[in-house]
Scaffold this active site. Sequence first.
Site, PDB file in Angstrom:
ATOM      1  N   LYS A  30      18.486  28.377 -17.835  1.00  0.00           N
ATOM      2  CA  LYS A  30      17.855  29.695 -18.013  1.00  0.00           C
ATOM      3  C   LYS A  30      16.466  29.811 -17.400  1.00  0.00           C
ATOM      4  O   LYS A  30      15.662  30.656 -17.789  1.00  0.00           O
ATOM      5  CB  LYS A  30      17.796  30.131 -19.497  1.00  0.00           C
ATOM      6  CG  LYS A  30      19.063  29.966 -20.280  1.00  0.00           C
ATOM      7  CD  LYS A  30      20.339  30.190 -19.521  1.00  0.00           C
ATOM      8  CE  LYS A  30      20.599  31.584 -19.067  1.00  0.00           C
ATOM      9  NZ  LYS A  30      21.792  31.628 -18.146  1.00  0.00           N
ATOM     10  N   SER A  31      16.189  28.926 -16.433  1.00  0.00           N
ATOM     11  CA  SER A  31      14.873  28.948 -15.775  1.00  0.00           C
ATOM     12  C   SER A  31      14.884  29.683 -14.433  1.00  0.00           C
ATOM     13  O   SER A  31      13.853  29.762 -13.777  1.00  0.00           O
ATOM     14  CB  SER A  31      14.403  27.515 -15.510  1.00  0.00           C
ATOM     15  OG  SER A  31      14.302  26.803 -16.703  1.00  0.00           O
ATOM     16  N   GLY A  32      16.073  30.151 -14.018  1.00  0.00           N
ATOM     17  CA  GLY A  32      16.173  30.794 -12.706  1.00  0.00           C
ATOM     18  C   GLY A  32      17.003  29.969 -11.736  1.00  0.00           C
ATOM     19  O   GLY A  32      16.887  30.120 -10.509  1.00  0.00           O
ATOM     20  N   THR A  33      17.876  29.134 -12.284  1.00  0.00           N
ATOM     21  CA  THR A  33      18.739  28.265 -11.469  1.00  0.00           C
ATOM     22  C   THR A  33      19.578  29.076 -10.477  1.00  0.00           C
ATOM     23  O   THR A  33      19.671  28.725  -9.294  1.00  0.00           O
ATOM     24  CB  THR A  33      19.727  27.500 -12.397  1.00  0.00           C
ATOM     25  OG1 THR A  33      19.070  27.162 -13.614  1.00  0.00           O
ATOM     26  CG2 THR A  33      20.310  26.301 -11.732  1.00  0.00           C
ATOM     27  N   THR A  34      20.197  30.141 -10.978  1.00  0.00           N
ATOM     28  CA  THR A  34      21.102  30.953 -10.147  1.00  0.00           C
ATOM     29  C   THR A  34      20.343  31.493  -8.931  1.00  0.00           C
ATOM     30  O   THR A  34      20.849  31.468  -7.799  1.00  0.00           O
ATOM     31  CB  THR A  34      21.643  32.136 -10.993  1.00  0.00           C
ATOM     32  OG1 THR A  34      22.016  31.657 -12.281  1.00  0.00           O
ATOM     33  CG2 THR A  34      22.808  32.812 -10.316  1.00  0.00           C
ATOM     34  N   TRP A  35      19.152  31.954  -9.187  1.00  0.00           N
ATOM     35  CA  TRP A  35      18.303  32.531  -8.137  1.00  0.00           C
ATOM     36  C   TRP A  35      17.934  31.469  -7.095  1.00  0.00           C
ATOM     37  O   TRP A  35      18.079  31.675  -5.883  1.00  0.00           O
ATOM     38  CB  TRP A  35      17.052  33.088  -8.807  1.00  0.00           C
ATOM     39  CG  TRP A  35      16.170  33.938  -7.951  1.00  0.00           C
ATOM     40  CD1 TRP A  35      16.466  34.500  -6.738  1.00  0.00           C
ATOM     41  CD2 TRP A  35      14.838  34.356  -8.284  1.00  0.00           C
ATOM     42  NE1 TRP A  35      15.395  35.225  -6.292  1.00  0.00           N
ATOM     43  CE2 TRP A  35      14.384  35.161  -7.213  1.00  0.00           C
ATOM     44  CE3 TRP A  35      13.988  34.135  -9.356  1.00  0.00           C
ATOM     45  CZ2 TRP A  35      13.113  35.743  -7.199  1.00  0.00           C
ATOM     46  CZ3 TRP A  35      12.729  34.706  -9.353  1.00  0.00           C
ATOM     47  CH2 TRP A  35      12.301  35.502  -8.290  1.00  0.00           C
ATOM     48  N   HIS A  90      21.289  19.959 -14.096  1.00  0.00           N
ATOM     49  CA  HIS A  90      20.328  20.254 -15.171  1.00  0.00           C
ATOM     50  C   HIS A  90      19.830  18.932 -15.766  1.00  0.00           C
ATOM     51  O   HIS A  90      19.105  18.916 -16.751  1.00  0.00           O
ATOM     52  CB  HIS A  90      21.006  21.042 -16.298  1.00  0.00           C
ATOM     53  CG  HIS A  90      21.284  22.478 -15.969  1.00  0.00           C
ATOM     54  ND1 HIS A  90      20.342  23.314 -15.422  1.00  0.00           N
ATOM     55  CD2 HIS A  90      22.399  23.235 -16.137  1.00  0.00           C
ATOM     56  CE1 HIS A  90      20.870  24.521 -15.267  1.00  0.00           C
ATOM     57  NE2 HIS A  90      22.104  24.499 -15.690  1.00  0.00           N
ATOM     58  N   LYS A 245      18.037  40.508 -17.361  1.00  0.00           N
ATOM     59  CA  LYS A 245      16.918  41.409 -16.999  1.00  0.00           C
ATOM     60  C   LYS A 245      16.186  40.957 -15.752  1.00  0.00           C
ATOM     61  O   LYS A 245      15.634  41.748 -15.013  1.00  0.00           O
ATOM     62  CB  LYS A 245      15.916  41.460 -18.158  1.00  0.00           C
ATOM     63  CG  LYS A 245      16.209  42.531 -19.164  1.00  0.00           C
ATOM     64  CD  LYS A 245      14.938  42.844 -19.935  1.00  0.00           C
ATOM     65  CE  LYS A 245      15.137  44.035 -20.838  1.00  0.00           C
ATOM     66  NZ  LYS A 245      13.983  44.213 -21.747  1.00  0.00           N
ATOM     67  N   GLY A 246      16.104  39.633 -15.576  1.00  0.00           N
ATOM     68  CA  GLY A 246      15.436  39.102 -14.390  1.00  0.00           C
ATOM     69  C   GLY A 246      13.956  39.415 -14.333  1.00  0.00           C
ATOM     70  O   GLY A 246      13.407  39.670 -13.253  1.00  0.00           O
TER      71      GLY A 246
END
Length: 278
Positions: A30-35, A90, A245-246
């Site tokens: 949930k730290s922005g991995t996908t991005w 992770h 929400k990003g």
Amino acid sequence: CPSTLVKGLNIFHKQFQAKESDIFVASFPKSGTTWLKAITFAIVNRQSFSSIDNHPLLTSNPHQLVPHVEMVCRGDLDCSSIEPRVFGPHTPVPSLPNSIMECNSKIIYICRNPFDIFVSAWIFFDKVKPESLTSLKIEEAFEMYCNGIIEFGPWWSHMLGYWKESLAKPDKVLFLKYEDLKDDANFQVKRIAEFLGFPFTQEEENNQVIESIVKLCSFEEMKNLEVNKSGIVFQSVENKSFFRKGESRDWVNYFSPSMTEKLSQIMEEKFGESGDIF
Ligand code: A3P
């Protein structure tokens, strides 16, 4: 499921053999991995796609293009012909296979404000949990989080582990912050490309390649892609659950004054001596 997680980590630790050209997009969930997976994939593969209009990120979720290392270890994916291989662990530093730390592979770590991680994780895990499990109240989840009880936790050791590696080996580990990426994505994309050994040429800069990558990987673009509105990444986790929400500082809408005080104190205690990690 904790036992599957431990099994995956175990296989990764024992069997994974890193290559010099490998890239690891590491993060606490949930730290922005996908991005960051999307950005890294877009940077290193930019020569392969003649036009941004037929880019794989338009039809695949970033987690499909940058897989979890455990999937490769289990033999679910064959990455033997891909160069460079980009993976998304992770895994905390002490559990990384020795071969990763000993060869010239690169690690990019994305860190995020622990307040926002908590809110993002609480909402995410509630969405993806089996229906048979009851939802955790925010107070219950917060108590566990403050005690480090969360997948891949404790979060402070996770962050400090990569922070220290980035200070000791700046050519090996790049420590990024979600908030900095939000503030100036163009600058950070350039920085990532240079760190990975894929710098942009002057011609690319003139042709606004950096801006195209930033736009392609932006929250608004990615969230509205058909593939990210439907479809499933792994197990029963829907692609859309990775895009909420990003934003930074959404935590102010969820935290009570006492929660704010408690988490601030924990951060002071854990990170007080760690310079400007936050
Ligand atoms: P929020 O829940 O605060 O919205 P991870 O990818 O590590 O699971 O992290 C998910 C978080 O990153 C979610 O945060 C999600 O909305 C946000 N996110 C996903 N894609 C993003 C993007 N392209 N730009 C900015 N934030 C993004």
